[in-house]
Scaffold this motif. Structure first.
Motif, PDB file in Angstrom:
ATOM      1  N   THR A  74      22.281   1.557   8.326  1.00 57.85           N
ATOM      2  CA  THR A  74      22.643  -0.139   8.339  1.00 57.85           C
ATOM      3  C   THR A  74      24.024  -0.297   8.231  1.00 57.85           C
ATOM      4  OG1 THR A  74      20.353  -0.684   7.453  1.00 57.85           O
ATOM      5  CG2 THR A  74      22.255  -2.238   7.419  1.00 57.85           C
ATOM      6  N   SER A  75      25.059  -0.914   9.203  1.00 58.91           N
ATOM      7  CA  SER A  75      26.130  -1.477   8.915  1.00 58.91           C
ATOM      8  C   SER A  75      25.973  -3.008   8.668  1.00 58.91           C
ATOM      9  CB  SER A  75      26.948  -1.142  10.138  1.00 58.91           C
ATOM     10  OG  SER A  75      27.243   0.163  10.011  1.00 58.91           O
ATOM     11  N   GLY A  76      26.688  -3.651   7.810  1.00 57.99           N
ATOM     12  CA  GLY A  76      26.702  -4.985   7.541  1.00 57.99           C
ATOM     13  C   GLY A  76      27.850  -5.583   6.899  1.00 57.99           C
ATOM     14  N   ASN A  77      28.021  -6.939   6.817  1.00 58.16           N
ATOM     15  CA  ASN A  77      29.152  -7.591   6.653  1.00 58.16           C
ATOM     16  C   ASN A  77      28.975  -7.984   5.006  1.00 58.16           C
ATOM     17  OD1 ASN A  77      27.175  -9.576   6.664  1.00 58.16           O
ATOM     18  ND2 ASN A  77      28.382 -10.726   8.084  1.00 58.16           N
ATOM     19  N   TYR A  78      27.883  -7.553   4.371  1.00 59.35           N
ATOM     20  CA  TYR A  78      27.500  -8.323   3.066  1.00 59.35           C
ATOM     21  C   TYR A  78      27.637  -7.580   1.921  1.00 59.35           C
ATOM     22  CZ  TYR A  78      23.191  -5.572   4.079  1.00 59.35           C
ATOM     23  OH  TYR A  78      22.369  -4.805   4.256  1.00 59.35           O
ATOM     24  N   GLU A  79      28.171  -6.223   2.003  1.00 57.47           N
ATOM     25  CA  GLU A  79      28.594  -5.428   0.604  1.00 57.47           C
ATOM     26  C   GLU A  79      29.785  -5.626   0.426  1.00 57.47           C
ATOM     27  OE1 GLU A  79      26.428  -3.776  -1.382  1.00 57.47           O
ATOM     28  OE2 GLU A  79      24.573  -4.050  -0.618  1.00 57.47           O
ATOM     29  N   ARG A  80      30.720  -5.255   1.482  1.00 58.75           N
ATOM     30  CA  ARG A  80      32.221  -5.178   0.929  1.00 58.75           C
ATOM     31  C   ARG A  80      32.808  -6.254   1.853  1.00 58.75           C
ATOM     32  NH1 ARG A  80      33.325   1.584   0.870  1.00 58.75           N
ATOM     33  NH2 ARG A  80      31.529   1.733  -0.443  1.00 58.75           N
ATOM     34  N   PHE A  92      23.213 -10.976   2.065  1.00 60.36           N
ATOM     35  CA  PHE A  92      23.444 -11.918   1.120  1.00 60.36           C
ATOM     36  C   PHE A  92      22.347 -12.618   0.374  1.00 60.36           C
ATOM     37  CE2 PHE A  92      26.428 -12.134   4.837  1.00 60.36           C
ATOM     38  CZ  PHE A  92      27.507 -11.795   4.048  1.00 60.36           C
ATOM     39  N   SER A  93      21.452 -11.950  -0.046  1.00 59.59           N
ATOM     40  CA  SER A  93      20.213 -12.334  -0.783  1.00 59.59           C
ATOM     41  C   SER A  93      20.363 -11.335  -2.121  1.00 59.59           C
ATOM     42  CB  SER A  93      18.884 -12.051  -0.248  1.00 59.59           C
ATOM     43  OG  SER A  93      18.627 -10.495  -0.182  1.00 59.59           O
ATOM     44  N   ASN A  94      19.578 -11.708  -2.979  1.00 59.75           N
ATOM     45  CA  ASN A  94      19.605 -10.918  -4.319  1.00 59.75           C
ATOM     46  C   ASN A  94      18.613  -9.798  -4.278  1.00 59.75           C
ATOM     47  OD1 ASN A  94      20.841 -10.255  -6.802  1.00 59.75           O
ATOM     48  ND2 ASN A  94      19.822 -12.431  -7.645  1.00 59.75           N
ATOM     49  N   GLY A  95      18.635  -8.872  -3.279  1.00 56.77           N
ATOM     50  CA  GLY A  95      17.757  -7.836  -3.153  1.00 56.77           C
ATOM     51  C   GLY A  95      16.537  -8.076  -2.365  1.00 56.77           C
ATOM     52  N   GLU A  96      16.413  -9.121  -1.642  1.00 57.80           N
ATOM     53  CA  GLU A  96      15.258  -9.346  -0.743  1.00 57.80           C
ATOM     54  C   GLU A  96      15.121  -8.525   0.218  1.00 57.80           C
ATOM     55  OE1 GLU A  96      14.353 -13.555   0.283  1.00 57.80           O
ATOM     56  OE2 GLU A  96      15.829 -13.854  -1.501  1.00 57.80           O
ATOM     57  N   ILE A  97      13.994  -7.752   0.495  1.00 53.71           N
ATOM     58  CA  ILE A  97      13.708  -7.136   1.924  1.00 53.71           C
ATOM     59  C   ILE A  97      13.331  -8.039   2.855  1.00 53.71           C
ATOM     60  CG2 ILE A  97      12.440  -5.265   2.737  1.00 53.71           C
ATOM     61  CD1 ILE A  97      14.339  -4.444   0.291  1.00 53.71           C
ATOM     62  N   GLY A 118      23.162   1.008  -1.411  1.00 49.28           N
ATOM     63  CA  GLY A 118      22.301   1.416  -2.517  1.00 49.28           C
ATOM     64  C   GLY A 118      21.039   1.823  -2.309  1.00 49.28           C
ATOM     65  N   ILE A 119      20.275   2.247  -3.268  1.00 46.92           N
ATOM     66  CA  ILE A 119      18.877   2.384  -3.019  1.00 46.92           C
ATOM     67  C   ILE A 119      18.153   1.918  -4.263  1.00 46.92           C
ATOM     68  CG2 ILE A 119      19.115   4.707  -3.603  1.00 46.92           C
ATOM     69  CD1 ILE A 119      16.743   5.474  -1.958  1.00 46.92           C
ATOM     70  N   ARG A 120      16.973   1.437  -4.163  1.00 47.00           N
ATOM     71  CA  ARG A 120      16.013   1.182  -5.531  1.00 47.00           C
ATOM     72  C   ARG A 120      14.734   1.863  -4.919  1.00 47.00           C
ATOM     73  NH1 ARG A 120      14.227  -3.860  -6.124  1.00 47.00           N
ATOM     74  NH2 ARG A 120      15.227  -5.011  -4.364  1.00 47.00           N
ATOM     75  N   CYS A 171       0.824  -1.197  -0.004  1.00 45.92           N
ATOM     76  CA  CYS A 171       0.063   0.075   0.145  1.00 45.92           C
ATOM     77  C   CYS A 171       0.766   1.356  -0.015  1.00 45.92           C
ATOM     78  CB  CYS A 171      -1.009   0.019   1.303  1.00 45.92           C
ATOM     79  SG  CYS A 171      -0.148   0.082   2.828  1.00 45.92           S
ATOM     80  N   SER A 172       2.176   1.269  -0.126  1.00 45.44           N
ATOM     81  CA  SER A 172       2.993   2.277   0.001  1.00 45.44           C
ATOM     82  C   SER A 172       3.047   2.895  -1.463  1.00 45.44           C
ATOM     83  CB  SER A 172       4.490   1.911   0.102  1.00 45.44           C
ATOM     84  OG  SER A 172       4.641   0.917   1.253  1.00 45.44           O
ATOM     85  N   ILE A 173       3.017   4.274  -1.288  1.00 45.28           N
ATOM     86  CA  ILE A 173       3.032   4.920  -2.774  1.00 45.28           C
ATOM     87  C   ILE A 173       4.469   4.919  -3.093  1.00 45.28           C
ATOM     88  CG2 ILE A 173       2.693   7.174  -3.834  1.00 45.28           C
ATOM     89  CD1 ILE A 173       0.239   7.508  -1.992  1.00 45.28           C
ATOM     90  N   VAL A 174       5.481   5.360  -2.153  1.00 41.60           N
ATOM     91  CA  VAL A 174       6.674   5.121  -2.455  1.00 41.60           C
ATOM     92  C   VAL A 174       7.384   4.237  -1.735  1.00 41.60           C
ATOM     93  CG1 VAL A 174       8.910   6.529  -2.851  1.00 41.60           C
ATOM     94  CG2 VAL A 174       6.587   7.680  -3.316  1.00 41.60           C
ATOM     95  N   LEU A 175       8.324   3.331  -2.276  1.00 34.76           N
ATOM     96  CA  LEU A 175       8.841   2.517  -1.328  1.00 34.76           C
ATOM     97  C   LEU A 175      10.572   2.717  -1.593  1.00 34.76           C
ATOM     98  CD1 LEU A 175       7.225  -1.122  -2.268  1.00 34.76           C
ATOM     99  CD2 LEU A 175       7.189   0.247  -0.031  1.00 34.76           C
ATOM    100  N   PHE A 176      11.202   2.586  -0.318  1.00 39.02           N
ATOM    101  CA  PHE A 176      12.583   2.787  -0.572  1.00 39.02           C
ATOM    102  C   PHE A 176      13.606   1.567   0.091  1.00 39.02           C
ATOM    103  CE2 PHE A 176      10.706   6.980  -0.140  1.00 39.02           C
ATOM    104  CZ  PHE A 176      11.169   7.492  -1.453  1.00 39.02           C
ATOM    105  N   PHE A 177      14.291   0.990  -0.916  1.00 38.68           N
ATOM    106  CA  PHE A 177      15.082  -0.209  -0.159  1.00 38.68           C
ATOM    107  C   PHE A 177      16.542   0.368  -0.232  1.00 38.68           C
ATOM    108  CE2 PHE A 177      11.422  -1.684  -3.039  1.00 38.68           C
ATOM    109  CZ  PHE A 177      10.862  -2.407  -2.014  1.00 38.68           C
TER     110      PHE A 177
END
Ligand code: ADP
Ligand code: MG
Length: 344
Positions: free
Chosen positions: A254-260, A236-241, A15-17, A4-10
């Motif tokens: 967010t700090s995480g171990n999965y990007e770098r 470590f997913s393919n862009g899953e939220i 990065g951001i989609r 139901c969101s008009i704008v979603l930010f991931f």
């Protein structure tokens, strides 16, 4: 909530989609957008309000100028940056901008409060673990050598010498220490953008994504509660939220171990860019990401990194300490490598 969101930010660490149905917006909820590369990451800027395009451009350019300024000021590699010059330690007494001086000052507290987990003086170690370019482990002796120069807060910030332009800092002791503000600068920049936006008439909301630091300013006029939705990636997913938070006037970091990171053959361990000063290695405590949500960009950025290192129990104690110290709400989301998600 997502549908139901008009704008979603991931968001992710880098990065951001964005998905939007621009046609269905009323004029003051269509964003003006721009992108840029700073802080070694891709950044996006969106501003909303009853404003015309030329005014929007002026505002966006001022935001970009701020980002370029902090990128340069706190760079470890740009020969003209204040931090680069300090790290070269040409002189024990240096005059720096108030902003650099402020971060040197508060970083002493961050070090103390985190029991040494959050250490801006750990640059020898963080440079050694250059995970972007590395595919093998550093030698043990190199880690031991790097560890000798960290935990060095042997400096004074002379606020009494505070004039309009600069503040004196005197450094004592180990000249091999390298100061690194990589874990703070994006959050700090978000706070500066907040101050800038407050002065701008007509801007009702803004969304600034500095690669994993998502600053949601103001209220979305077309949304209940004025909230933005910020999605947090499943590591470590393919862009899953994994989780979505609904907020306004908050910095979601967010700090995480999965990007770098890199891996080595025969070893499942993830060698990433958040390093424990206790043993000199990337954290390996079962936590893949920590998201902190607060009104302060600086605190969110500090805490997301520090709590990654400290783990859940000590991390929560640090969050409580900061809540009391600054009198603000702070929320946290832990995502474990087992997939377990812990909210608040
Ligand atoms: P990102 O910058 O990817 O959003 P962080 O805010 O967690 O992630 O910052 C990570 C950066 O902080 C590292 O690239 C390094 O420069 C620095 N760093 C790594 N370990 C620590 C630490 N223990 N304390 C302070 N800074 C750190
Ligand atoms: Mg950080």
């Amino acid at each position: 909530m997502l549908t139901c969101s008009i704008v979603l930010f991931f968001i992710s660490s880098c990065g951001i989609r964005e998905r939007s149905k621009a046609n269905s917006y009323s004029p003051n909820v269509i964003p003006f957008n721009d992108t840029l590369n700073v802080f070694d990451t891709f950044c996006t800027i969106s501003i909303y309000g009853k404003i015309n395009e030329s005014y929007a451009k002026v505002c966006i350019n001022e935001i970009k100028e701020l980002l370029y300024k902090y990128d340069k000021m706190f760079s470890r590699t740009d020969e003209n940056s204040e931090v680069y010059k300090i790290n070269k330690r040409i002189s024990d007494e240096v005059y720096v901008s108030k902003e650099v001086a402020n971060l040197f000052k508060i970083s002493k507290d961050f070090y103390k409060w985190s029991g040494g987990a959050f250490d801006i003086s750990g640059g020898t170690l963080y440079t050694l673990w250059d995970v972007k370019n590395r595919t093998n482990l550093p030698e043990k002796s190199q880690i031991e050598e790097a560890l000798l120069h960290i935990g060095n807060f042997d400096y004074d910030v002379h606020e009494e010498d505070n004039n309009e332009e600069s503040v004196k800092i005197t450094f004592y002791g180990d000249t091999k220490t390298i100061y690194d503000f990589g874990a703070l600068v994006k959050g700090y920049a978000c706070d500066a953008i907040k101050n800038l936006l407050k002065e701008k008439k007509g801007i009702s909301a803004a969304l600034i994504n500095l690669g994993g630091n998502v600053f949601c300013y103001g209220k979305m006029l077309n949304r209940e509660g004025g909230n933005f939705n910020v999605g947090i990636y499943k590591p470590f997913s393919n862009g899953e939220i994994a989780e979505t938070v609904s907020v306004h006037d908050k910095c979601v970091v967010t700090s995480g171990n999965y990007e770098r990171y890199f891996k080595i053959d025969g070893d499942n361990r993830v060698y990433h860019h958040i390093i424990s000063p206790y043993d000199g290695y990337p954290t390996n405590n079962g936590i893949d990401s920590v998201t902190i949500i607060s009104e302060s960009g600086l605190l969110s950025d500090f805490l997301s990194t520090a709590v990654m290192i400290l783990g859940e129990k000590k991390g929560r104690e640090l969050i409580e300490k900061c809540k009391k110290e600054f009198g603000i709400d702070i929320d946290v989301i832990f995502i474990y490598s087992t997939g377990k998600i812990i909210l608040k």
